[in-house]
Every structure is written in C-alpha cells, then in structure tokens.
Design a protein around this motif. Structure first.
Motif, short mmCIF file in Angstrom:
data_model
loop_
_atom_site.label_atom_id
_atom_site.label_comp_id
_atom_site.label_asym_id
_atom_site.label_seq_id
_atom_site.Cartn_x
_atom_site.Cartn_y
_atom_site.Cartn_z
N ASP A 154 0.86 -1.19 0.00
CA ASP A 154 0.00 0.00 0.00
C ASP A 154 0.89 1.23 0.00
N PRO A 155 0.37 2.39 -0.41
CA PRO A 155 1.21 3.59 -0.52
C PRO A 155 1.89 4.01 0.78
N LEU A 156 1.18 3.95 1.90
CA LEU A 156 1.77 4.39 3.16
C LEU A 156 2.95 3.51 3.55
N THR A 157 2.77 2.20 3.51
CA THR A 157 3.85 1.27 3.87
C THR A 157 5.02 1.42 2.92
N ALA A 158 4.74 1.51 1.62
CA ALA A 158 5.81 1.63 0.63
C ALA A 158 6.59 2.92 0.78
N SER A 159 5.88 4.03 1.03
CA SER A 159 6.56 5.32 1.17
C SER A 159 7.41 5.37 2.44
N GLU A 160 6.91 4.79 3.52
CA GLU A 160 7.69 4.76 4.76
C GLU A 160 8.93 3.90 4.60
N ALA A 161 8.84 2.82 3.86
CA ALA A 161 9.99 1.95 3.64
C ALA A 161 11.09 2.66 2.85
N GLU A 162 10.70 3.66 2.04
CA GLU A 162 11.67 4.38 1.23
C GLU A 162 11.89 5.81 1.76
N ASP A 163 11.47 6.05 3.01
CA ASP A 163 11.68 7.34 3.68
C ASP A 163 11.18 8.52 2.85
N THR A 164 9.99 8.36 2.32
CA THR A 164 9.37 9.41 1.52
C THR A 164 8.00 9.75 2.09
N ILE A 165 7.69 11.03 2.15
CA ILE A 165 6.38 11.47 2.61
C ILE A 165 5.57 11.91 1.40
N ILE A 166 4.42 11.32 1.22
CA ILE A 166 3.55 11.69 0.11
C ILE A 166 2.84 12.99 0.44
N ASP A 167 3.00 13.97 -0.43
CA ASP A 167 2.46 15.32 -0.21
C ASP A 167 1.35 15.58 -1.23
N LEU A 168 0.14 15.83 -0.75
CA LEU A 168 -0.99 16.08 -1.65
C LEU A 168 -0.78 17.32 -2.51
N ASP A 169 -0.03 18.30 -1.99
CA ASP A 169 0.21 19.52 -2.77
C ASP A 169 1.02 19.24 -4.02
N TYR A 170 2.01 18.35 -3.93
CA TYR A 170 2.79 17.99 -5.11
C TYR A 170 1.91 17.30 -6.15
N ILE A 171 1.05 16.42 -5.68
CA ILE A 171 0.14 15.73 -6.59
C ILE A 171 -0.81 16.73 -7.25
N PHE A 172 -1.32 17.65 -6.48
CA PHE A 172 -2.25 18.65 -7.00
C PHE A 172 -1.58 19.52 -8.07
#
Length: 237
Positions: A78-96
């Motif tokens: 899932d996105p949360l687990t995958a992003s945490e494993a790669e030390d990345t924070i998903i930012d909605l502003d970047y997506i927007f």
C-alpha cells in the motif's frame, strides 16, 4: 476538461486495464488524453531506471497518450507502507500541482488510483482525501468474486458520505458465460442498494491484447458518454 479518477474496492480488479482502454478510446475520438498515476507501487528497475508498469502498459497501447506519475515505489502492499519503507512522505500539494500541469495541455485526464478509496497514503491521509482535493468524479471497477457485492457497496456508500461524485461502475474481466447469472445479480444489487449505475462491462481479453481489440471491447461494452458525463458526436452512429 474531462477528468476521471478510476479506483476499485480491492486489488487485482483490472483497474489499470480499464484505465488504458478508456484512454485509448478517448485519444482515438480526438481528445488529447493523459493518464496520470499520482502514486505507483511495484515499480520496476530497467537499465538503472525505475519504471511505472501501469503507465508502460498505456504507452504500449498508444504511445501518443501523455503519462506521468508523481511518486514511484518498489513496494507492493500500500502507498503508506511503501513510502515509509523508502523514507518518503507523500504530499498532496505535489500531486495537486502535477494534476494542474496536465490540465493545461489535455482535454481528458484519467487518474489511475492506487488502492481503494480508504487506503492510507500518508499520516492521517487516505485516497479519499486525495480525490476530494482534486475534485474529480470517480469510476469504480469491480470484478466478479465472492466479496464483490460487499466491497463495492461499502466503497460507494463511503464515497457518497464524503461528498464524492460517482459517475458509475464498470464490471471487468468476465471470463465465461456461466458467470452471467452472477453478473445479473451484481448489477441488480448495485443499482438497488445504491444510487450508482453500472455503465458497462468488459469480457476477459487476455494479456496479449492489441489496441484495436481493446478499443472494440470498450466501445461495445462500456457507455463512454456516461463514464465521462459528456455527449460525444463521433459516437452517434
């Protein structure tokens, strides 16, 4: 601008296949079409570069369709687990911001969601928050399985409760004539127990599908105008 966010109640529903099919059809109808995947899991390494397997499929079917992702992870869960494993924070502003860039150059943007609408993508954020920020109507893709009815009704009611516009439901990957009775039941229950409409279905087409076969399947099996909530002159024949 024709925007659509495609999601499914669970994994392996063929969501990306439907995304690719709809994008190919809209491009062929004269709409400058883009497929945007805000978050991609199961990234593949090729010659030292990471690639999106889902967007690679789209490009294989029609190289003229614009494709883009904002986040690409190797993880598959899932996105949360995958992003945490790669030390990345998903930012909605970047997506927007990325979605707005596409809006400047495209007539039709199809967003391919990763996971169901309640799937976590960051701390205290879920896909449903992303959909609300993008203000994009949703198309649900579902396959015939023992949990289909429960899962699709839960997803629809959750979307409605959170003010999300639902364009409809597409049933995917129908493999045999024996499934027709189950199919009839699923359609009836979706429309009886929710306000969502089933806008079509796609038979099992196999992995080595040609663009022509996919477009024919989509055009014959899915109500394109209702999916995008638009009148398309080229379909009036």
């Amino acid at each position: 601008m024709l925007n659509l966010y495609i999601t499914s109640p669970s994994k392996a529903e063929g969501k990306t296949f439907i995304t690719a099919g709809l994008a190919t059809v809209m491009q062929s109808l004269g709409y400058k079409t883009a497929v945007y995947k805000p978050i991609q899991l199961s990234g593949l390494e090729n010659s030292g570069f990471m690639q999106s397997p889902d967007l690679t499929l789209v490009k294989k079917l029609d190289p003229y369709i614009d494709t883009h992702f904002t986040y690409l992870f190797k993880g598959q869960s899932d996105p949360l687990t995958a992003s945490e494993a790669e030390d990345t924070i998903i930012d909605l502003d970047y997506i927007f911001k990325d979605a707005k860039k596409f809006a400047m150059t495209s007539d039709c943007i199809i967003l391919d969601g990763e996971g169901g609408i309640m799937t976590p993508i960051a701390h205290e954020l879920q896909n449903i928050d992303l959909i609300n920020k993008l203000q994009t109507p949703v198309l649900f893709v579902v396959t015939l399985n023992e949990n289909s009815i429960n899962n699709i009704l839960l997803s629809i009611h959750c979307a409605v409760a959170n003010g999300i516009s639902i364009n409809g439901v597409v049933i995917n990957n129908i493999k045999s004539e024996e499934e027709n009775k189950k199919l009839t039941t699923l359609i009836r229950i979706i429309e009886e127990y929710s306000d969502a409409k089933v806008l079509g279905m796609l038979r099992h087409l196999g992995k080595n599908i040609t663009p022509e076969e996919l477009m024919t399947g989509v055009l014959n099996g899915i109500d394109i105008e209702s999916v995008f909530n638009v009148k398309i002159a080229k379909l009036d024949f």
